[in-house]
Design an enzyme around this catalytic site. Structure first.
Site, PDB file in Angstrom:
ATOM      1  N   HIS A 159       0.864  -1.184   0.000  1.00 49.04           N
ATOM      2  CA  HIS A 159       0.000   0.000   0.000  1.00 49.04           C
ATOM      3  C   HIS A 159       0.901   1.235   0.000  1.00 49.04           C
ATOM      4  CE1 HIS A 159      -2.738  -3.043   2.014  1.00 49.04           C
ATOM      5  NE2 HIS A 159      -3.339  -2.749   0.868  1.00 49.04           N
ATOM      6  N   CYS A 162       2.421   8.772  -0.526  1.00 49.32           N
ATOM      7  CA  CYS A 162       3.522   9.702  -0.685  1.00 49.32           C
ATOM      8  C   CYS A 162       4.212   9.922   0.666  1.00 49.32           C
ATOM      9  CB  CYS A 162       3.055  11.019  -1.298  1.00 49.32           C
ATOM     10  SG  CYS A 162       2.302  12.150  -0.155  1.00 49.32           S
ATOM     11  N   CYS A 263       5.328   0.124  46.769  1.00 43.64           N
ATOM     12  CA  CYS A 263       4.747  -1.214  46.770  1.00 43.64           C
ATOM     13  C   CYS A 263       4.634  -1.682  45.324  1.00 43.64           C
ATOM     14  CB  CYS A 263       3.376  -1.187  47.423  1.00 43.64           C
ATOM     15  SG  CYS A 263       2.449  -2.708  47.159  1.00 43.64           S
ATOM     16  N   CYS A 316      -1.171  20.429  74.039  1.00 41.53           N
ATOM     17  CA  CYS A 316      -0.983  19.318  74.965  1.00 41.53           C
ATOM     18  C   CYS A 316      -2.204  18.413  75.004  1.00 41.53           C
ATOM     19  CB  CYS A 316      -0.710  19.881  76.354  1.00 41.53           C
ATOM     20  SG  CYS A 316      -0.437  18.620  77.588  1.00 41.53           S
TER      21      CYS A 316
END
Lengths: 528, 180
Positions: A159, A162, A263, A316
């Site tokens: 096939h 250009c 992981c 605290c």
């Protein structure tokens, strides 16, 4: 010394090669990477897979650099090229079609070459190398241009278009669609794949670079045993034999040469000891609940004695109710007097009594409280881990200062670096222990787990405290020894915790209060 | 490349108007612009759409033929592969970016759409409910499809912007329901 750093990097270090037969089984499907006939020590390819396991939660993996990845592909292509007597470009197309499974490729090609070639998008005919041609009377079917001297190109299917159209088509595929391995002939209904040699002939160098990058990417993405390191700008890939169905038994944390630990199962940052599925559930739950939960937990609580709504306005945890003067711990809401010095007993969630739980509203509050208990601790370590990054930068300045002020050498101040790294890794682990614990149903093992968690947490907080001292205090040799000891202790406690959780996970001894879908061994004791 | 694209478009348009595909008439939305086509498609004989006239708007991207054309129904149609709204989106394999080939002609696209009316593809639906009905209650599907045809697809076809030379007398600017 930073033993944590040691055991993480040891996996890929050469002096550690001790063959271990039990490991070779897991790696049987990775035999594609066997390059015995062409050893190349420079690329680190000669490293054996049977690296000894130092600790049970450590898994085998290898880090591949871009040159390694290229070499692996080239080696496979060369092999197929020789065995099947086809060009290298065709061998590459076939290998990509078979997702780099060389054995299956060879087997199938021997049996039914015609069908295999057709399915892979390879031409049956053997023609010369691709080249540009100028054919009289040629009309390009894409742009409908014709004329003297119009250069055209076709792959083996014939096939012909250009050169301008061919280039435009290829750049559209490569740049526009990010396609590389499966670019077909531009003809309607033709599934022949355009080989890399034709492509190099047609397109500009900058596009060729992109094309080969995309091709390399498909190599890693096509193989289940390979994954890209997710760190930004890192081009390495990791190979690991842990399969998806094993993820309920193992948490496959790997460490890239760039320093990023992640992981292998879910590509998220290291989340030991929690298995991937719990992590996914937890993150989803946090995304759903945390905004409300954050607000409630951060802003108000009720006094356990008089139920006045209390807003925490200081740092605290020792709270005193303005109204009834009741003293309690903000984290566990328990009596402050019972805490004494060891307030870390509030890392354990005490289930509320049955009478209270009978009330539906109380139940939902208990459930929220339970979640908040774990979430707060999880979020606290997450935040501290983030702060650790700042600390790390401060450490460097501190180390320089220390060198100047105390006359210590560079090597003598490295203990601060080790301490900072230990803090980061341990906080990362601690963070996920709370997500893990949230889904854990109580049994004898949870006691041990919580003790381990408590020990690690105490050690980390103690180290964190020492670490924040100013330079003058840090230069005290006594503190230096203390920090070094504590660093080693933190790392040791982390390993103990991970060993225990990993061993029980592998044996299926944990009971979770949610169902894990990936494994048969996942027990299903339902939520209380 | 733009000139190549123009040449190709001019050729395709000339081919399509010289020997139009069965049951279709093709015009440009605007005489000076080859990038927008208005197609009137007659429902294929023997299908539930027979007797209806459907408008198709084809928009050709500047990168055509390297990028696929955009094709949508201007006329409402009750079909598993066409969105049941005024967008008229079509699910057609050869128009998807991964499948589109620059050598594919609009003629084959139009024929594929005509084929879709003759034979809907419920396995690849855009409208899951209609696809389900098509597969499990063909009678009901045919009834609904015919009532859509009667309601929307009789009389002169209207496109969003009516082409100046088509059905000038019948065009009105309001919604989709045609005047009888």
């Amino acid at each position: 010394m930073d033993s944590d750093d040691d055991f993480m990097s040891a996996v890929s270090s050469e002096d550690d090669v001790l063959p271990d037969d039990s490991e070779n089984e897991d790696m049987s499907d990775a035999e594609d990477f066997d390059f015995d006939d062409e050893p190349d020590p420079d690329l680190g390819m000669s490293k054996d897979f049977g690296v000894k396991k130092k600790v049970p939660f450590d898994i085998n993996f290898k880090v591949f650099h871009p040159s390694d990845i290229q070499k692996q592909q080239d080696d496979l292509i060369n092999e197929v090229n020789m065995i099947l007597d086809i060009s290298k470009e065709e061998a590459a197309i076939l290998l990509r079609h078979f997702r780099w499974n060389k054995e299956r490729l060879l087997e199938d090609s021997m049996d039914k070459q015609r069908q295999v070639f057709e399915a892979a998008g390879l031409a049956q005919t053997s023609a010369g190398p691709p080249r540009l041609e100028t054919i009289p009377g040629f009309v390009c079917d894409i742009c409908c241009e014709e004329g003297e001297g119009l250069q055209s190109f076709a792959i083996k299917c014939g096939h012909r278009y250009c050169v301008d159209c061919y280039r435009h088509y290829l750049s559209q595929k490569i740049r526009g669609e990010g396609e590389a391995a499966r670019i077909q002939c531009p003809a309607d209904g033709c599934n022949l794949i355009i080989d890399s040699r034709s492509l190099d002939l047609l397109v500009m160098p900058e596009l060729t670079g992109r094309y080969h990058e995309l091709l390399n990417r498909t190599y890693v993405e096509d193989k289940d045993t390979l994954k890209w390191c997710p760190a930004p700008d890192c081009q390495n890939a990791i190979e690991c034999g842990v399969k998806k169905k094993e993820l309920d038994k193992v948490v496959p944390t790997v460490a890239c040469d760039c320093g990023h630990r992640f992981c292998f199962g879910c590509i998220l940052n290291d989340h030991q000891p929690a298995p991937c599925e719990l992590v996914k559930k937890w993150l989803k739950k946090c995304a759903d609940d945390s905004e409300t939960a954050n607000w409630i937990s951060a802003n108000t609580k009720e006094c356990p004695k008089c139920n006045s709504t209390i807003e925490k306005n200081g740092g605290c945890n020792h709270m005193t109710c303005r109204k009834c003067k009741h003293e309690f711990c903000w984290m566990c809401m328990g009596l402050w007097s019972e805490h004494g010095t060891s307030w870390y007993s509030c890392n354990r969630f005490e289930e509320k009594s049955g009478t209270e739980a009978r009330d539906a509203q109380a139940r939902s509050r208990v459930s929220l409280e339970r979640y908040l208990h774990y979430y707060n601790r999880y979020a606290n370590h997450e935040q501290s881990a983030r702060l650790d990054k700042n600390i790390y930068q401060k450490t460097e300045t501190k180390m320089v200062q220390l060198q100047k002020e105390s006359g210590m050498s560079w090597i003598e101040v490295q203990y601060l670096n080790s301490a900072s790294q230990a803090l980061q890794t341990c906080r990362q682990t601690l963070m996920w222990t709370y997500a893990f614990a949230f889904y854990l149903a109580r049994n004898n093992l949870t006691e041990i787990f919580e003790d381990n968690q408590k020990d690690l947490e105490m050690a980390v907080e103690a180290l964190s405290g020492m670490f924040e001292k100013n330079v003058t205090e840090l230069s005290d040799p006594k503190l230096k020894v203390e920090i070094m000891d504590k660093t080693a202790y933190c790392n040791k406690r982390r390993i103990i915790l991970l060993e225990d959780t990993a061993a029980n996970l592998a044996e299926g001894r944990w009971t979770f209060n949610v169902e894990l879908t990936s494994g048969a061994a996942a027990s299903s004791s339902h939520r209380r | 490349m733009a000139s190549g694209s123009q040449k190709r478009l001019a050729k395709e348009y000339a081919d399509c108007t010289k020997t139009p595909p069965t049951g279709m008439s093709i015009h440009l939305a605007n005489e000076s612009d080859l990038h927008k086509w208005h197609v009137t498609l007659e429902g294929p004989a023997g299908s539930v759409y027979a007797g209806g006239r459907f408008g198709l708007i084809i928009t050709l991207p500047t990168d055509y033929p390297f990028k696929a054309p955009d094709v949508r129904f201007a006329t409402r149609i009750y079909h598993p592969n066409v969105t049941n709204d005024n967008q008229g989106g079509i699910c057609l394999g050869l128009l998807k970016s991964g499948n589109w080939k620059p050598s594919t002609r609009l003629l084959s696209v139009l024929e594929a759409i005509r084929g879709l009316l003759a034979e809907p593809q419920p396995d690849d639906p855009l409208e899951a409910r209609i696809a389900h009905e098509y597969q499990n209650d063909r009678k009901e599907f045919e009834k609904n499809a015919r009532s859509y045809v009667n309601h929307y697809a009789k009389g002169p076809v209207k496109f969003d912007v009516a082409p100046p030379n088509v059905n000038a007398s019948g065009s009105s600017k309001d919604g989709a329901a045609p005047s009888r």
